[in-house]
Design a protein around this motif. Structure first.
Motif, mmCIF file in Angstrom:
data_model
loop_
_atom_site.group_PDB
_atom_site.id
_atom_site.type_symbol
_atom_site.label_atom_id
_atom_site.label_comp_id
_atom_site.label_asym_id
_atom_site.label_seq_id
_atom_site.Cartn_x
_atom_site.Cartn_y
_atom_site.Cartn_z
ATOM 1 N N GLY A 1 23.024 -19.849 5.731
ATOM 2 C CA GLY A 1 23.790 -20.639 4.792
ATOM 3 C C GLY A 1 25.270 -20.411 5.019
ATOM 4 N N PHE A 2 26.075 -21.383 4.613
ATOM 5 C CA PHE A 2 27.512 -21.307 4.910
ATOM 6 C C PHE A 2 28.191 -20.100 4.286
ATOM 7 N N VAL A 3 27.641 -19.584 3.170
ATOM 8 C CA VAL A 3 28.253 -18.434 2.509
ATOM 9 C C VAL A 3 28.133 -17.155 3.334
ATOM 10 N N SER A 4 27.235 -17.131 4.318
ATOM 11 C CA SER A 4 27.020 -15.906 5.110
ATOM 12 C C SER A 4 28.053 -15.716 6.211
ATOM 13 N N VAL A 5 28.802 -16.760 6.553
ATOM 14 C CA VAL A 5 29.724 -16.675 7.694
ATOM 15 C C VAL A 5 30.872 -15.694 7.457
ATOM 16 N N PRO A 6 31.599 -15.760 6.318
ATOM 17 C CA PRO A 6 32.688 -14.801 6.111
ATOM 18 C C PRO A 6 32.245 -13.327 6.124
ATOM 19 N N PRO A 7 31.132 -12.957 5.457
ATOM 20 C CA PRO A 7 30.711 -11.554 5.543
ATOM 21 C C PRO A 7 30.352 -11.120 6.961
ATOM 22 N N CYS A 8 29.673 -11.986 7.721
ATOM 23 C CA CYS A 8 29.312 -11.616 9.097
ATOM 24 C C CYS A 8 30.557 -11.445 9.965
ATOM 25 N N PHE A 9 31.512 -12.342 9.822
ATOM 26 C CA PHE A 9 32.754 -12.240 10.579
ATOM 27 C C PHE A 9 33.497 -10.953 10.221
ATOM 28 N N SER A 10 33.571 -10.651 8.931
ATOM 29 C CA SER A 10 34.265 -9.442 8.483
ATOM 30 C C SER A 10 33.554 -8.185 8.958
ATOM 31 N N ALA A 11 32.225 -8.196 8.917
ATOM 32 C CA ALA A 11 31.452 -7.040 9.383
ATOM 33 C C ALA A 11 31.702 -6.775 10.859
ATOM 34 N N SER A 12 31.800 -7.839 11.645
ATOM 35 C CA SER A 12 32.046 -7.656 13.083
ATOM 36 C C SER A 12 33.411 -7.020 13.329
ATOM 37 N N LEU A 13 34.406 -7.393 12.520
ATOM 38 C CA LEU A 13 35.734 -6.792 12.651
ATOM 39 C C LEU A 13 35.702 -5.301 12.315
ATOM 40 N N LEU A 14 34.836 -4.935 11.368
ATOM 41 C CA LEU A 14 34.735 -3.550 10.917
ATOM 42 C C LEU A 14 33.689 -2.749 11.701
ATOM 43 N N LYS A 15 33.132 -3.354 12.749
ATOM 44 C CA LYS A 15 32.136 -2.689 13.602
ATOM 45 C C LYS A 15 30.873 -2.302 12.839
ATOM 46 N N ILE A 16 30.538 -3.080 11.834
ATOM 47 C CA ILE A 16 29.291 -2.877 11.093
ATOM 48 C C ILE A 16 28.201 -3.681 11.798
ATOM 49 N N PRO A 17 27.063 -3.072 12.127
ATOM 50 C CA PRO A 17 25.982 -3.822 12.796
ATOM 51 C C PRO A 17 25.543 -5.028 11.974
ATOM 52 N N VAL A 18 25.317 -6.144 12.652
ATOM 53 C CA VAL A 18 24.919 -7.396 12.000
ATOM 54 C C VAL A 18 23.603 -7.888 12.594
ATOM 55 N N LEU A 19 22.669 -8.261 11.724
ATOM 56 C CA LEU A 19 21.461 -8.973 12.123
ATOM 57 C C LEU A 19 21.446 -10.286 11.364
ATOM 58 N N THR A 20 20.935 -11.324 11.988
ATOM 59 C CA THR A 20 20.855 -12.617 11.318
ATOM 60 C C THR A 20 19.476 -13.222 11.525
ATOM 61 N N HIS A 21 18.996 -13.957 10.523
ATOM 62 C CA HIS A 21 17.675 -14.581 10.607
ATOM 63 C C HIS A 21 17.780 -16.067 10.334
ATOM 64 N N GLU A 22 17.054 -16.861 11.126
ATOM 65 C CA GLU A 22 16.988 -18.318 10.973
ATOM 66 C C GLU A 22 15.570 -18.727 10.603
ATOM 67 N N CYS A 23 15.426 -19.428 9.472
ATOM 68 C CA CYS A 23 14.098 -19.865 9.023
ATOM 69 C C CYS A 23 13.623 -21.125 9.731
ATOM 70 N N ASP A 24 14.553 -22.014 10.047
ATOM 71 C CA ASP A 24 14.173 -23.322 10.569
ATOM 72 C C ASP A 24 13.838 -23.285 12.057
ATOM 73 N N GLN B 1 14.510 -30.374 8.900
ATOM 74 C CA GLN B 1 13.193 -30.646 8.315
ATOM 75 C C GLN B 1 12.326 -31.481 9.247
ATOM 76 N N VAL B 2 12.958 -32.352 10.005
ATOM 77 C CA VAL B 2 12.210 -33.127 10.996
ATOM 78 C C VAL B 2 11.590 -32.195 12.030
ATOM 79 N N ASP B 3 12.364 -31.240 12.509
ATOM 80 C CA ASP B 3 11.862 -30.286 13.496
ATOM 81 C C ASP B 3 10.757 -29.412 12.918
ATOM 82 N N ASN B 4 10.942 -28.940 11.678
ATOM 83 C CA ASN B 4 9.921 -28.118 11.032
ATOM 84 C C ASN B 4 8.603 -28.880 10.907
ATOM 85 N N SER B 5 8.686 -30.115 10.423
ATOM 86 C CA SER B 5 7.471 -30.897 10.188
ATOM 87 C C SER B 5 6.791 -31.289 11.496
ATOM 88 N N THR B 6 7.589 -31.558 12.520
ATOM 89 C CA THR B 6 7.013 -31.908 13.820
ATOM 90 C C THR B 6 6.195 -30.752 14.379
#
Length: 387
Positions: free
Chosen positions: A113-136, A313-318
Protein backbone atom coordinates in the motif's frame (compact mmCIF):
# COMPACT_ATOMS: atom_id res chain seq x y z
CA UNK A 1 13.06 2.05 25.60
CA UNK A 2 13.62 -1.61 24.80
CA UNK A 3 16.13 -3.92 26.44
CA UNK A 4 18.98 -5.30 24.36
CA UNK A 5 17.38 -8.76 24.30
CA UNK A 6 13.94 -7.48 23.29
CA UNK A 7 12.88 -7.50 19.66
CA UNK A 8 11.00 -4.57 18.19
CA UNK A 9 9.40 -5.03 14.78
CA UNK A 10 7.73 -2.31 12.78
CA UNK A 11 4.97 -3.22 10.32
CA UNK A 12 4.14 -0.74 7.57
CA UNK A 13 1.08 -0.88 5.37
CA UNK A 14 -2.54 0.05 4.94
CA UNK A 15 -5.05 1.95 2.92
CA UNK A 16 -7.30 -1.11 2.58
CA UNK A 17 -8.14 -4.17 4.65
CA UNK A 18 -6.34 -6.23 2.01
CA UNK A 19 -3.06 -4.67 3.14
CA UNK A 20 -3.89 -4.92 6.84
CA UNK A 21 -5.49 -8.30 7.55
CA UNK A 22 -2.61 -10.38 6.10
CA UNK A 23 -0.18 -8.34 8.17
CA UNK A 24 -2.21 -8.98 11.31
CA UNK A 25 -2.06 -12.72 10.58
CA UNK A 26 1.74 -12.48 10.58
CA UNK A 27 1.72 -10.37 13.76
CA UNK A 28 -0.34 -13.09 15.47
CA UNK A 29 2.25 -15.70 14.47
CA UNK A 30 5.07 -13.53 15.83
CA UNK A 31 3.25 -13.32 19.16
CA UNK A 32 2.89 -17.12 19.19
CA UNK A 33 6.61 -17.49 18.55
CA UNK A 34 7.29 -15.07 21.39
CA UNK A 35 5.17 -17.18 23.75
CA UNK A 36 6.86 -20.40 22.62
CA UNK A 37 10.40 -19.07 22.91
CA UNK A 38 10.06 -16.85 25.95
CA UNK A 39 11.26 -13.85 23.93
CA UNK A 40 9.68 -10.43 24.15
CA UNK A 41 8.56 -9.20 20.73
CA UNK A 42 7.05 -5.73 20.45
CA UNK A 43 5.13 -4.92 17.26
CA UNK A 44 4.46 -1.33 16.16
CA UNK A 45 2.30 -0.64 13.11
CA UNK A 46 2.92 2.37 10.85
CA UNK A 47 -0.28 3.17 8.96
CA UNK A 48 -2.23 6.00 7.42
CA UNK A 49 -3.02 8.79 9.89
CA UNK A 50 -6.44 9.13 8.23
CA UNK A 51 -8.84 6.45 7.07
CA UNK A 52 -9.56 2.98 8.41
CA UNK A 53 -6.02 1.85 9.31
CA UNK A 54 -5.93 2.81 12.99
CA UNK A 55 -9.37 1.36 13.74
CA UNK A 56 -8.66 -2.00 12.06
CA UNK A 57 -5.22 -2.40 13.61
CA UNK A 58 -6.09 -1.35 17.15
CA UNK A 59 -9.34 -3.32 17.12
CA UNK A 60 -7.44 -6.50 16.26
CA UNK A 61 -5.36 -6.58 19.43
CA UNK A 62 -2.53 -8.11 17.37
CA UNK A 63 -0.03 -5.25 17.74
CA UNK A 64 1.28 -3.23 20.67
CA UNK A 65 0.88 0.27 19.25
CA UNK A 66 -0.08 2.21 16.13
CA UNK A 67 1.74 5.19 14.60
CA UNK A 68 -0.19 7.28 12.11
CA UNK A 69 1.82 8.94 9.35
CA UNK A 70 0.76 11.32 6.57
CA UNK A 71 0.38 9.49 3.30
CA UNK A 72 -0.13 10.46 -0.32
CA UNK A 73 -1.37 8.09 -2.99
CA UNK A 74 0.96 6.86 -5.72
CA UNK A 75 -1.08 7.33 -8.89
CA UNK A 76 -0.05 5.98 -12.29
CA UNK A 77 -2.09 8.58 -14.16
CA UNK A 78 -2.08 12.38 -14.39
CA UNK A 79 -3.92 14.11 -11.58
CA UNK A 80 -3.43 17.50 -9.96
CA UNK A 81 -3.77 15.64 -6.66
CA UNK A 82 -0.37 14.05 -7.34
CA UNK A 83 1.24 17.45 -6.76
CA UNK A 84 -0.37 17.95 -3.37
CA UNK A 85 0.21 14.35 -2.33
CA UNK A 86 3.94 14.77 -2.86
CA UNK A 87 3.95 17.00 0.22
CA UNK A 88 2.10 14.31 2.20
CA UNK A 89 4.66 11.72 1.10
CA UNK A 90 7.50 14.04 2.13
CA UNK A 91 5.85 14.61 5.52
CA UNK A 92 5.40 10.84 5.88
CA UNK A 93 9.09 10.28 5.15
CA UNK A 94 10.15 12.85 7.76
CA UNK A 95 7.87 11.46 10.47
CA UNK A 96 8.86 7.88 9.66
CA UNK A 97 12.57 8.73 9.76
CA UNK A 98 12.49 10.33 13.19
CA UNK A 99 10.11 7.74 14.66
CA UNK A 100 12.35 4.91 13.44
CA UNK A 101 15.47 6.73 14.63
CA UNK A 102 13.99 6.96 18.13
CA UNK A 103 12.46 3.45 18.21
CA UNK A 104 15.50 1.62 16.81
CA UNK A 105 13.51 -1.39 15.56
CA UNK A 106 15.33 -4.60 14.69
CA UNK A 107 13.51 -5.02 11.39
CA UNK A 108 10.75 -3.39 9.31
CA UNK A 109 8.17 -5.48 7.47
CA UNK A 110 6.08 -3.91 4.71
CA UNK A 111 2.65 -5.26 3.83
CA UNK A 112 2.23 -2.86 0.95
CA UNK A 113 0.00 0.00 0.00
CA UNK A 114 1.13 3.55 -0.65
CA UNK A 115 1.48 4.27 3.09
CA UNK A 116 4.34 1.73 3.33
CA UNK A 117 6.72 3.62 1.02
CA UNK A 118 7.91 6.38 3.42
CA UNK A 119 8.71 3.94 6.29
CA UNK A 120 10.60 1.59 3.95
CA UNK A 121 12.59 4.45 2.46
CA UNK A 122 13.41 5.81 5.92
CA UNK A 123 14.40 2.36 7.20
CA UNK A 124 16.83 1.93 4.32
CA UNK A 125 18.48 5.25 5.19
CA UNK A 126 18.85 4.07 8.80
CA UNK A 127 20.23 0.65 7.75
CA UNK A 128 17.26 -1.16 9.28
CA UNK A 129 16.58 -4.50 7.51
CA UNK A 130 13.46 -4.37 5.34
CA UNK A 131 11.24 -7.21 4.12
CA UNK A 132 8.24 -6.64 1.88
CA UNK A 133 5.32 -8.87 0.91
CA UNK A 134 3.05 -8.71 -2.15
CA UNK A 135 -0.37 -10.40 -2.01
CA UNK A 136 -1.35 -9.97 -5.64
CA UNK A 137 -0.26 -12.00 -8.64
CA UNK A 138 1.57 -8.99 -10.09
CA UNK A 139 3.54 -6.56 -7.89
CA UNK A 140 2.02 -3.17 -7.20
CA UNK A 141 3.86 0.12 -7.48
CA UNK A 142 4.55 0.31 -3.74
CA UNK A 143 6.09 -3.16 -3.77
CA UNK A 144 8.25 -2.25 -6.77
CA UNK A 145 9.57 0.79 -4.92
CA UNK A 146 10.02 -0.97 -1.57
CA UNK A 147 11.76 -3.94 -3.20
CA UNK A 148 14.79 -1.80 -4.00
CA UNK A 149 15.62 -1.47 -0.30
CA UNK A 150 14.37 -4.90 0.83
CA UNK A 151 16.65 -7.75 1.83
CA UNK A 152 13.84 -10.18 0.96
CA UNK A 153 10.88 -9.80 -1.38
CA UNK A 154 8.09 -12.16 -0.37
CA UNK A 155 5.42 -12.99 -2.95
CA UNK A 156 2.25 -15.06 -2.87
CA UNK A 157 2.79 -16.79 -6.22
CA UNK A 158 5.89 -18.37 -7.70
CA UNK A 159 5.00 -16.76 -11.04
CA UNK A 160 5.17 -13.27 -9.51
CA UNK A 161 8.96 -13.42 -9.51
CA UNK A 162 8.98 -13.08 -13.29
CA UNK A 163 7.41 -9.61 -13.01
CA UNK A 164 10.31 -8.32 -10.90
CA UNK A 165 13.48 -6.84 -12.42
CA UNK A 166 16.04 -9.58 -13.07
CA UNK A 167 18.46 -8.08 -10.54
CA UNK A 168 15.87 -8.44 -7.74
CA UNK A 169 14.59 -11.96 -8.43
CA UNK A 170 17.27 -13.68 -6.37
CA UNK A 171 15.86 -11.90 -3.31
CA UNK A 172 12.31 -13.12 -4.02
CA UNK A 173 10.72 -15.99 -2.07
CA UNK A 174 7.26 -17.45 -2.82
CA UNK A 175 5.45 -17.81 0.51
CA UNK A 176 1.76 -17.86 -0.33
CA UNK A 177 -0.68 -15.33 1.06
CA UNK A 178 -0.85 -15.02 4.87
CA UNK A 179 -4.37 -15.68 6.14
CA UNK A 180 -5.66 -15.19 9.67
CA UNK A 181 -5.18 -18.37 11.76
CA UNK A 182 -8.88 -18.65 12.59
CA UNK A 183 -9.66 -19.67 8.99
CA UNK A 184 -7.59 -22.84 9.38
CA UNK A 185 -9.36 -24.04 12.51
CA UNK A 186 -13.03 -23.75 11.56
CA UNK A 187 -15.06 -26.95 11.93
CA UNK A 188 -18.70 -27.90 11.46
CA UNK A 189 -19.67 -25.80 14.47
CA UNK A 190 -18.60 -22.79 12.40
CA UNK A 191 -21.16 -23.73 9.73
CA UNK A 192 -23.89 -23.75 12.36
CA UNK A 193 -22.74 -20.40 13.78
CA UNK A 194 -22.79 -18.88 10.32
CA UNK A 195 -26.28 -20.17 9.53
CA UNK A 196 -27.56 -19.06 12.92
CA UNK A 197 -26.19 -15.55 12.36
CA UNK A 198 -27.72 -15.31 8.91
CA UNK A 199 -31.00 -17.16 9.16
CA UNK A 200 -32.14 -17.55 12.80
CA UNK A 201 -34.65 -14.69 12.43
CA UNK A 202 -35.67 -15.58 8.87
CA UNK A 203 -38.25 -18.37 8.35
CA UNK A 204 -37.79 -18.03 4.58
CA UNK A 205 -34.43 -19.79 4.66
CA UNK A 206 -34.70 -22.89 2.47
CA UNK A 207 -32.21 -25.58 3.49
CA UNK A 208 -32.75 -27.40 0.18
CA UNK A 209 -31.13 -24.54 -1.74
CA UNK A 210 -27.39 -23.75 -1.78
CA UNK A 211 -26.18 -20.62 0.00
CA UNK A 212 -24.80 -18.03 -2.42
CA UNK A 213 -22.60 -15.48 -0.63
CA UNK A 214 -22.16 -12.21 -2.54
CA UNK A 215 -19.20 -10.17 -1.32
CA UNK A 216 -18.79 -6.52 -2.23
CA UNK A 217 -16.29 -5.35 0.39
CA UNK A 218 -16.79 -2.62 2.99
CA UNK A 219 -17.89 0.03 0.47
CA UNK A 220 -19.48 -2.32 -2.01
CA UNK A 221 -18.92 -3.41 -5.59
CA UNK A 222 -21.54 -1.51 -7.57
CA UNK A 223 -21.16 -3.71 -10.64
CA UNK A 224 -21.89 -6.86 -8.63
CA UNK A 225 -24.68 -5.19 -6.67
CA UNK A 226 -26.41 -4.17 -9.90
CA UNK A 227 -26.12 -7.69 -11.33
CA UNK A 228 -27.73 -9.11 -8.19
CA UNK A 229 -30.62 -6.64 -8.24
CA UNK A 230 -31.23 -7.15 -11.98
CA UNK A 231 -31.45 -10.92 -11.53
CA UNK A 232 -32.93 -11.18 -8.05
CA UNK A 233 -35.95 -13.25 -9.07
CA UNK A 234 -33.76 -15.80 -10.87
CA UNK A 235 -31.27 -15.92 -8.00
CA UNK A 236 -33.83 -16.33 -5.22
CA UNK A 237 -35.53 -19.19 -7.07
CA UNK A 238 -32.28 -21.17 -6.94
CA UNK A 239 -30.26 -19.92 -3.96
CA UNK A 240 -30.41 -18.49 -0.49
CA UNK A 241 -28.80 -15.17 -1.49
CA UNK A 242 -26.64 -13.64 1.26
CA UNK A 243 -25.65 -10.23 -0.03
CA UNK A 244 -23.00 -8.08 1.64
CA UNK A 245 -23.69 -5.00 -0.45
CA UNK A 246 -21.37 -2.46 1.25
CA UNK A 247 -22.33 0.69 3.12
CA UNK A 248 -22.39 2.90 0.02
CA UNK A 249 -25.21 1.01 -1.75
CA UNK A 250 -27.18 -0.22 1.24
CA UNK A 251 -30.04 2.27 0.90
CA UNK A 252 -30.66 1.36 -2.74
CA UNK A 253 -30.90 -2.40 -2.19
CA UNK A 254 -34.20 -4.36 -1.85
CA UNK A 255 -34.96 -4.75 1.84
CA UNK A 256 -37.51 -7.54 2.30
CA UNK A 257 -37.58 -10.46 -0.07
CA UNK A 258 -38.03 -14.21 0.45
CA UNK A 259 -34.69 -15.93 0.03
CA UNK A 260 -32.74 -12.64 0.02
CA UNK A 261 -30.61 -11.81 3.05
CA UNK A 262 -29.09 -8.34 2.92
CA UNK A 263 -26.15 -7.16 5.04
CA UNK A 264 -24.42 -3.81 4.43
CA UNK A 265 -21.26 -5.16 6.07
CA UNK A 266 -20.29 -8.33 7.91
CA UNK A 267 -17.29 -8.02 10.22
CA UNK A 268 -16.72 -10.39 13.14
CA UNK A 269 -18.91 -13.17 11.75
CA UNK A 270 -17.31 -13.24 8.29
CA UNK A 271 -15.25 -16.38 8.93
CA UNK A 272 -18.37 -18.35 9.85
CA UNK A 273 -20.40 -16.84 7.01
CA UNK A 274 -17.86 -17.89 4.38
CA UNK A 275 -17.59 -21.32 5.99
CA UNK A 276 -21.33 -21.96 5.69
CA UNK A 277 -21.57 -20.67 2.11
CA UNK A 278 -21.77 -23.12 -0.80
CA UNK A 279 -20.68 -20.65 -3.52
CA UNK A 280 -19.05 -17.22 -3.32
CA UNK A 281 -19.65 -14.46 -5.87
CA UNK A 282 -17.03 -11.79 -5.36
CA UNK A 283 -14.45 -9.35 -6.62
CA UNK A 284 -10.95 -10.82 -6.88
CA UNK A 285 -9.05 -9.03 -4.14
CA UNK A 286 -6.13 -11.17 -3.00
CA UNK A 287 -7.13 -11.41 0.64
CA UNK A 288 -10.77 -12.43 0.14
CA UNK A 289 -10.12 -15.05 -2.56
CA UNK A 290 -7.38 -16.71 -0.51
CA UNK A 291 -9.59 -16.79 2.58
CA UNK A 292 -12.14 -18.60 0.44
CA UNK A 293 -9.43 -20.94 -0.87
CA UNK A 294 -8.40 -21.91 2.67
CA UNK A 295 -12.02 -22.90 3.29
CA UNK A 296 -12.30 -24.65 -0.08
CA UNK A 297 -15.04 -22.50 -1.55
CA UNK A 298 -15.94 -22.53 -5.26
CA UNK A 299 -15.75 -19.00 -6.65
CA UNK A 300 -17.45 -16.90 -9.30
CA UNK A 301 -15.22 -13.85 -9.67
CA UNK A 302 -16.01 -10.46 -11.17
CA UNK A 303 -12.61 -8.70 -11.07
CA UNK A 304 -12.36 -4.94 -10.98
CA UNK A 305 -11.28 -3.77 -14.44
CA UNK A 306 -10.71 -0.51 -16.26
CA UNK A 307 -8.64 2.64 -16.02
CA UNK A 308 -9.07 3.00 -12.26
CA UNK A 309 -7.11 -0.18 -11.49
CA UNK A 310 -3.71 -1.61 -12.40
CA UNK A 311 -5.30 -4.94 -13.28
CA UNK A 312 -4.28 -6.86 -10.16
CA UNK A 313 -7.73 -8.41 -9.71
CA UNK A 314 -7.75 -9.53 -13.33
CA UNK A 315 -4.43 -11.31 -12.79
CA UNK A 316 -5.59 -12.87 -9.51
CA UNK A 317 -8.81 -14.19 -11.03
CA UNK A 318 -7.07 -15.48 -14.15
CA UNK A 319 -4.73 -17.57 -12.01
CA UNK A 320 -7.65 -19.06 -10.06
CA UNK A 321 -9.53 -19.82 -13.29
CA UNK A 322 -6.49 -21.52 -14.83
CA UNK A 323 -6.25 -23.74 -11.75
CA UNK A 324 -9.93 -24.70 -11.99
CA UNK A 325 -10.82 -22.90 -8.76
CA UNK A 326 -13.14 -20.24 -10.18
CA UNK A 327 -15.46 -19.14 -12.93
CA UNK A 328 -14.50 -15.61 -14.05
CA UNK A 329 -16.61 -12.84 -15.59
CA UNK A 330 -14.08 -10.45 -17.06
CA UNK A 331 -14.86 -6.94 -18.32
CA UNK A 332 -17.76 -7.03 -20.78
CA UNK A 333 -18.34 -10.70 -19.88
CA UNK A 334 -19.76 -9.53 -16.54
CA UNK A 335 -23.39 -9.45 -17.69
CA UNK A 336 -26.58 -11.13 -16.53
CA UNK A 337 -26.47 -13.98 -19.02
CA UNK A 338 -22.90 -14.99 -18.21
CA UNK A 339 -23.48 -14.68 -14.47
CA UNK A 340 -26.49 -16.99 -14.73
CA UNK A 341 -24.48 -19.47 -16.79
CA UNK A 342 -21.62 -19.50 -14.27
CA UNK A 343 -23.95 -19.92 -11.30
CA UNK A 344 -26.00 -22.57 -13.10
CA UNK A 345 -22.85 -24.68 -13.37
CA UNK A 346 -22.42 -24.32 -9.62
CA UNK A 347 -25.90 -25.75 -9.02
CA UNK A 348 -24.49 -29.11 -10.10
CA UNK A 349 -23.13 -30.62 -6.89
CA UNK A 350 -20.47 -32.64 -8.68
CA UNK A 351 -19.14 -29.62 -10.58
CA UNK A 352 -19.27 -27.50 -7.43
CA UNK A 353 -17.29 -30.12 -5.52
CA UNK A 354 -14.66 -30.24 -8.25
CA UNK A 355 -14.14 -26.47 -8.17
CA UNK A 356 -14.11 -26.46 -4.36
CA UNK A 357 -11.42 -29.14 -4.34
CA UNK A 358 -9.29 -27.10 -6.76
CA UNK A 359 -9.74 -24.04 -4.55
CA UNK A 360 -8.62 -25.93 -1.43
CA UNK A 361 -5.65 -27.39 -3.32
CA UNK A 362 -4.32 -23.89 -3.99
CA UNK A 363 -4.26 -23.19 -0.28
CA UNK A 364 -2.75 -26.58 0.58
CA UNK A 365 0.07 -25.97 -1.91
CA UNK A 366 1.26 -22.97 0.13
CA UNK A 367 2.01 -25.17 3.14
CA UNK A 368 5.70 -26.06 3.52
CA UNK A 369 6.75 -28.61 6.15
CA UNK A 370 3.32 -28.19 7.71
CA UNK A 371 3.78 -24.43 8.13
CA UNK A 372 1.27 -21.90 6.88
CA UNK A 373 2.38 -18.78 4.99
CA UNK A 374 1.95 -16.48 7.98
CA UNK A 375 4.16 -18.70 10.14
CA UNK A 376 6.88 -18.98 7.50
CA UNK A 377 6.88 -15.22 6.97
CA UNK A 378 7.06 -14.58 10.72
CA UNK A 379 10.10 -16.84 10.93
CA UNK A 380 11.75 -15.04 7.99
CA UNK A 381 11.20 -11.71 9.73
CA UNK A 382 12.94 -12.98 12.85
CA UNK A 383 15.81 -14.37 10.79
CA UNK A 384 16.38 -10.85 9.46
CA UNK A 385 16.44 -9.19 12.86
CA UNK A 386 19.25 -6.64 13.26
CA UNK A 387 21.00 -7.14 16.56
Amino acid sequence: MKNNDDIRIVFAGGGTGGHIYPGLAIADELKKIADESGKKIEIVWFGNSSGMDRNLVEKSGSVDSFVGIPSGKLRRYFSVQNFFDMFKILAGCMKSFFKLLFMKPNVLFSKGGFVSVPPCFSASLLKIPVLTHECDFTPGLATKINSRSASKILVSYEQTKSFLPAALREKAVATGNPIRPVFYSLGEESVERGKNFLFSQRPDYDSSKPILLVLGGSLGARQINELVVENLDWLCERFNVVHQCGARDADSMPKERAGYFLHPFIYGEMCDVIKCADIVLSRAGANSIWECAVLGKPLVLVPLCGSGTRGDQVDNSTFFREKGAAEVLLGKEANSENMKNALSKMLDAEFRSKVASASKSLSDATMVDGKRPARRIAEMILESVRK
